[in-house]
Design a protein around this motif. Structure first.
Motif, mmCIF file in Angstrom:
data_model
loop_
_atom_site.group_PDB
_atom_site.id
_atom_site.type_symbol
_atom_site.label_atom_id
_atom_site.label_comp_id
_atom_site.label_asym_id
_atom_site.label_seq_id
_atom_site.Cartn_x
_atom_site.Cartn_y
_atom_site.Cartn_z
ATOM 1 N N ASP A 181 0.849 -1.165 0.041
ATOM 2 C CA ASP A 181 0.138 0.083 0.191
ATOM 3 C C ASP A 181 0.851 1.373 0.199
ATOM 4 O OD1 ASP A 181 -2.355 1.379 0.016
ATOM 5 O OD2 ASP A 181 -2.939 1.190 2.146
ATOM 6 N N ILE A 182 2.012 1.360 0.966
ATOM 7 C CA ILE A 182 2.765 2.458 0.938
ATOM 8 C C ILE A 182 3.546 2.623 -0.262
ATOM 9 C CG2 ILE A 182 4.696 3.596 2.062
ATOM 10 C CD1 ILE A 182 3.721 1.968 4.733
ATOM 11 N N LYS A 183 3.791 1.495 -0.900
ATOM 12 C CA LYS A 183 4.810 1.406 -2.126
ATOM 13 C C LYS A 183 3.934 1.998 -3.207
ATOM 14 C CE LYS A 183 8.021 0.234 -4.958
ATOM 15 N NZ LYS A 183 9.633 0.509 -4.769
ATOM 16 N N LEU A 184 2.756 1.426 -3.545
ATOM 17 C CA LEU A 184 1.689 2.154 -4.442
ATOM 18 C C LEU A 184 1.634 3.734 -4.080
ATOM 19 C CD1 LEU A 184 -0.794 -0.833 -4.956
ATOM 20 C CD2 LEU A 184 0.897 -0.092 -6.646
ATOM 21 N N ARG A 185 1.268 3.921 -2.848
ATOM 22 C CA ARG A 185 1.120 5.479 -2.531
ATOM 23 C C ARG A 185 2.217 6.021 -3.142
ATOM 24 N NH1 ARG A 185 -3.979 6.037 -0.761
ATOM 25 N NH2 ARG A 185 -4.889 4.070 0.009
ATOM 26 N N GLU A 186 3.424 5.783 -2.728
ATOM 27 C CA GLU A 186 4.700 6.189 -3.025
ATOM 28 C C GLU A 186 4.815 6.599 -4.650
ATOM 29 O OE1 GLU A 186 9.580 6.215 -2.495
ATOM 30 O OE2 GLU A 186 8.368 4.250 -2.747
ATOM 31 N N LEU A 187 4.682 5.482 -5.393
ATOM 32 C CA LEU A 187 4.519 5.658 -6.974
ATOM 33 C C LEU A 187 3.609 6.495 -7.488
ATOM 34 C CD1 LEU A 187 5.201 1.759 -7.222
ATOM 35 C CD2 LEU A 187 6.949 3.634 -7.783
ATOM 36 N N SER A 188 2.314 6.727 -6.871
ATOM 37 C CA SER A 188 1.313 7.322 -7.476
ATOM 38 C C SER A 188 1.216 8.931 -6.749
ATOM 39 C CB SER A 188 0.082 6.491 -7.219
ATOM 40 O OG SER A 188 -0.106 6.607 -5.839
ATOM 41 N N GLY A 189 2.004 9.080 -5.941
ATOM 42 C CA GLY A 189 2.004 10.588 -5.459
ATOM 43 C C GLY A 189 0.852 10.563 -4.601
ATOM 44 N N GLY A 190 0.515 9.357 -3.604
ATOM 45 C CA GLY A 190 -0.328 9.258 -2.665
ATOM 46 C C GLY A 190 -1.929 8.917 -3.145
ATOM 47 N N GLU A 191 -2.126 8.845 -4.653
ATOM 48 C CA GLU A 191 -3.580 8.828 -5.271
ATOM 49 C C GLU A 191 -3.757 7.238 -5.355
ATOM 50 O OE1 GLU A 191 -5.308 11.339 -6.049
ATOM 51 O OE2 GLU A 191 -3.784 12.613 -5.231
ATOM 52 N N TYR A 192 -3.015 6.502 -5.109
ATOM 53 C CA TYR A 192 -3.325 4.898 -5.293
ATOM 54 C C TYR A 192 -2.760 4.045 -4.470
ATOM 55 C CZ TYR A 192 -4.570 1.205 -8.988
ATOM 56 O OH TYR A 192 -4.988 0.140 -9.404
ATOM 57 N N GLY A 193 -3.897 3.042 -4.048
ATOM 58 C CA GLY A 193 -3.199 2.303 -3.078
ATOM 59 C C GLY A 193 -3.630 0.819 -3.300
ATOM 60 N N THR A 194 -3.730 -0.047 -2.306
ATOM 61 C CA THR A 194 -3.813 -1.433 -2.525
ATOM 62 C C THR A 194 -5.554 -1.552 -2.714
ATOM 63 O OG1 THR A 194 -4.241 -1.685 -0.141
ATOM 64 C CG2 THR A 194 -2.236 -2.654 -1.267
ATOM 65 N N LYS A 195 -6.339 -0.493 -2.033
ATOM 66 C CA LYS A 195 -8.004 -0.627 -2.153
ATOM 67 C C LYS A 195 -8.285 -0.521 -3.393
ATOM 68 C CE LYS A 195 -10.228 2.965 -1.219
ATOM 69 N NZ LYS A 195 -10.820 4.176 -0.620
ATOM 70 N N ASP A 196 -7.599 0.578 -4.269
ATOM 71 C CA ASP A 196 -7.586 0.893 -5.666
ATOM 72 C C ASP A 196 -7.456 -0.277 -6.482
ATOM 73 O OD1 ASP A 196 -8.383 3.832 -4.954
ATOM 74 O OD2 ASP A 196 -6.307 3.484 -4.039
ATOM 75 N N LEU A 197 -6.251 -0.752 -6.049
ATOM 76 C CA LEU A 197 -5.805 -2.137 -6.956
ATOM 77 C C LEU A 197 -6.834 -3.326 -6.856
ATOM 78 C CD1 LEU A 197 -3.695 -3.512 -8.530
ATOM 79 C CD2 LEU A 197 -2.590 -4.138 -6.370
ATOM 80 N N VAL A 198 -7.411 -3.467 -5.859
ATOM 81 C CA VAL A 198 -8.259 -4.731 -5.635
ATOM 82 C C VAL A 198 -9.751 -4.023 -6.312
ATOM 83 C CG1 VAL A 198 -9.758 -5.762 -4.152
ATOM 84 C CG2 VAL A 198 -7.586 -5.572 -3.583
ATOM 85 N N LEU A 199 -10.139 -3.012 -6.307
ATOM 86 C CA LEU A 199 -11.321 -2.592 -7.059
ATOM 87 C C LEU A 199 -11.129 -2.490 -8.495
ATOM 88 C CD1 LEU A 199 -12.678 0.219 -4.921
ATOM 89 C CD2 LEU A 199 -13.413 -2.028 -5.032
ATOM 90 N N ASP A 200 -10.231 -2.224 -9.104
ATOM 91 C CA ASP A 200 -9.781 -2.177 -10.392
ATOM 92 C C ASP A 200 -9.522 -3.666 -10.932
ATOM 93 O OD1 ASP A 200 -9.606 0.736 -10.363
ATOM 94 O OD2 ASP A 200 -7.434 0.860 -10.574
ATOM 95 N N LEU A 201 -8.892 -4.537 -10.116
ATOM 96 C CA LEU A 201 -8.731 -5.885 -10.468
ATOM 97 C C LEU A 201 -10.396 -6.542 -10.590
ATOM 98 C CD1 LEU A 201 -6.029 -7.144 -8.352
ATOM 99 C CD2 LEU A 201 -5.991 -7.142 -10.971
ATOM 100 N N MET A 202 -11.122 -6.280 -9.707
ATOM 101 C CA MET A 202 -12.526 -6.651 -9.816
ATOM 102 C C MET A 202 -13.220 -6.201 -11.149
ATOM 103 S SD MET A 202 -13.624 -6.641 -5.833
ATOM 104 C CE MET A 202 -15.195 -7.167 -6.146
ATOM 105 N N ALA A 203 -12.992 -4.793 -11.259
ATOM 106 C CA ALA A 203 -13.650 -4.478 -12.687
ATOM 107 C C ALA A 203 -12.884 -4.796 -13.915
ATOM 108 C CB ALA A 203 -13.329 -3.010 -12.600
ATOM 109 N N HIS A 204 -11.624 -5.304 -13.647
ATOM 110 C CA HIS A 204 -10.950 -5.729 -14.910
ATOM 111 C C HIS A 204 -11.585 -7.299 -15.203
ATOM 112 C CE1 HIS A 204 -7.691 -6.942 -17.557
ATOM 113 N NE2 HIS A 204 -7.471 -8.004 -16.800
#
Length: 513
Positions: free
Chosen positions: A415-438
């Motif tokens: 979660d911290i890794k993703l938020r660092e890469l995205s400037g705080g905009e994207y985390g594990t919750k977003d990843l899970v929701l995006d995978l479900m949509a995918h």
């Protein structure tokens, strides 16, 4: 805990799968009958009416294991007096081939199956047995029945996708709480399932009525309770769960994968607080929670909160996001997915993260929970990859609990890794929701999830993280990741860095607020 089966509840027109016999097509439909009023020596008599088979022989099975648990339960051990008959009432030849299976000759003649089922536990107490999951098993008494369908009802191997009807006769005062489609009458109830997967996915609690409904935008939740104390507790518990569900909905961006849900809560009165036990098993549209504790509503609330939160998050994974191995679950010869780090680890992380993200928990309270996970993780093998544990959970029962510890901490770091890469905009919750949509409700190929995580997130750097800490056995970079958000980890304790930079403070805010 787990589990999970994993097909969403869909009420469909029950068009049975058919076979052709002598040029005529016959529908195959399971029609089960039992009577709670006929309970004798803790055993229920079950009868199955079914016909239409074309095979010379068939094997009738009870599950060895079900989704959500990772130890062999062998539900056939509770079955006795197993007999099969043709239309004329003539007994067919059967052979018990193992603890869970009976081979039947002249299968084209099968018209009915009958047997007795003993309950697997008498009372929910502190007498725990390693590898035995009581929330996956049934209990019968004159005043209440905890019915897990996998305990009472079996299936013919190769015939798991046929529609099922279950008729249960009952005492006039007993109410059946379940998420199954049901027709409730004064003396008997009828339940419908589109196949065996859906039947197993829906436990039933029979007791004197003690239910409270929670109506929220987009979801209807029933809280159904039974307490051996005889007291009604559902209203108080529902009032306590309501804010939890509201905040979980907010946490998930108001996107819930189900529109109705049932909490089935069995409370066994404990004499003191020496041994307080809570056990829960998730399902697609319900959770069965067993409690052993005094009739102290505050104690009950506190224990239900964590269980209810964790199990409700399972509507995301594995119930909404899962592999082919789980969707096509084999109850007697299971093949496991390598993604327990997601199913249990991510779920546990969300359970930790949601309260602070929605303002229900303070920073210090959250840090203390993380500290506890770090300390407890040290009791398990650090050189066991999470994917290896996932693939062999039955052989590694002594390591299994680490999925709630290291699994949760893996996702904290991710979660911290993703938020660092995205400037705080994207985390594990977003990843899970995006995978479900995918995947749009479709099961994924087990080996394809990691590449799709990288693709869906848009961050190639995730590949190295997966390789090092989920598939690999490198020590989690907890100190490094916490430092990125201005936190210091020393001697197992977390504290805030003095003179943290603006960048660290912003990333912490994005992560926890």
């Amino acid at each position: 805990m787990k589990r999970t089966t994993l097909l969403r509840f869909v009420l469909a027109v029950f068009i049975g799968i058919s076979q052709t016999v002598n040029g005529q097509t016959k529908e195959i439909r399971y029609r089960y009958e039992t009577s709670l009023k006929a309970l004798s020596n803790d055993k229920l008599a079950v009868r199955l009416k079914i016909e239409g088979f074309s095979e010379d022989s068939l094997t009738y099975c009870f599950p060895k294991i079900i989704p959500g648990i990772y130890g062999a339960m062998n539900f056939g051990q509770y079955v006795s007096s197993f007999e099969v008959f043709d239309k004329k009432g003539k007994k067919l030849k059967t052979e018990k081939t193992d603890v869970n299976s009976w081979k039947i000759q002249d299968a084209q003649r099968i018209a009915s199956v009958s047997y007795l089922v003993d309950d697997a536990w008498e009372a929910f107490d502190d007498k725990m047995i390693g590898g035995f999951y009581r929330s996956a098993a049934s209990s019968f008494s004159d005043s209440s029945f905890v019915i897990t369908p996998n305990s009472l009802f079996g299936y013919f191997r190769g015939h798991i996708n046929h529609p099922i009807e279950v008729s249960i006769r009952k005492g006039i005062n007993l109410y059946p709480a379940t998420s199954l489609k049901k027709t409730v009458k004064p003396d008997h109830d009828l339940f419908l399932a589109k196949d065996y997967h859906q039947l197993v996915d829906n436990p039933i609690l029979y007791a004197l009525p003690d239910t409270t409904m929670i109506q929220l935008p987009g979801i209807s939740v029933e809280v159904a309770c039974y307490s051996t104390s005889g007291k009604r507790i559902s209203k108080d518990i529902a009032e306590y769960i309501r804010p939890l569900l509201i905040n979980q909905t907010k946490y998930l961006n108001n996107k819930l994968p189900v529109d109705r849900y049932t909490f089935l809560i069995y409370h066994s009165l404990a004499p003191n607080r020496t041994h307080i036990i809570g056990d829960g098993l998730e399902h697609s549209n319900s959770t069965l929670i067993l409690l052993y504790m005094p009739l102290d509503i505050q104690t009950i609330r506190q224990n239900i909160y964590g269980i209810a939160s964790h199990e409700f998050f399972h509507t995301l994974m594995p119930l909404g996001l899962h592999s082919v191995e789980i969707e096509n679950y084999d109850y007697n010869e299971p093949v496991f997915s390598k993604h327990l780090w997601l199913y249990e680890g991510m779920t546990e992380y969300f359970t930790m993260h949601m309260p602070i993200k929605t303002g229900l928990r303070t920073d210090k309270e959250f840090y203390k929970i993380v500290e506890g996970k770090i300390a407890d993780m040290k009791h398990f093998d650090p050189k066991l990859a999470m994917t290896d544990l996932s693939l062999h959970p039955m052989e590694m029962q002594d390591q299994y609990y680490n999925v709630y510890l290291k699994g949760a901490l893996i996702n904290l770091c991710l979660d911290i890794k993703l938020r660092e890469l995205s400037g705080g905009e994207y985390g594990t919750k977003d990843l899970v929701l995006d995978l479900m949509a995918h995947y749009k409700g479709k099961a994924f190929e087990d080996k394809q999830l990691f590449p799709e995580m990288i693709n869906v997130s848009g961050y190639p750097e995730v590949k190295e993280f997966i390789s090092s800490y989920i598939e690999g056995t490198e020590a989690l970079p907890l100190e490094e990741m916490l430092l990125k958000v201005g936190l210091k980890l020393e001697d197992g304790k977390i504290s805030e860095v003095e003179n943290a930079t603006a960048e660290q403070l912003k990333l912490r805010k994005d992560w926890l607020r």
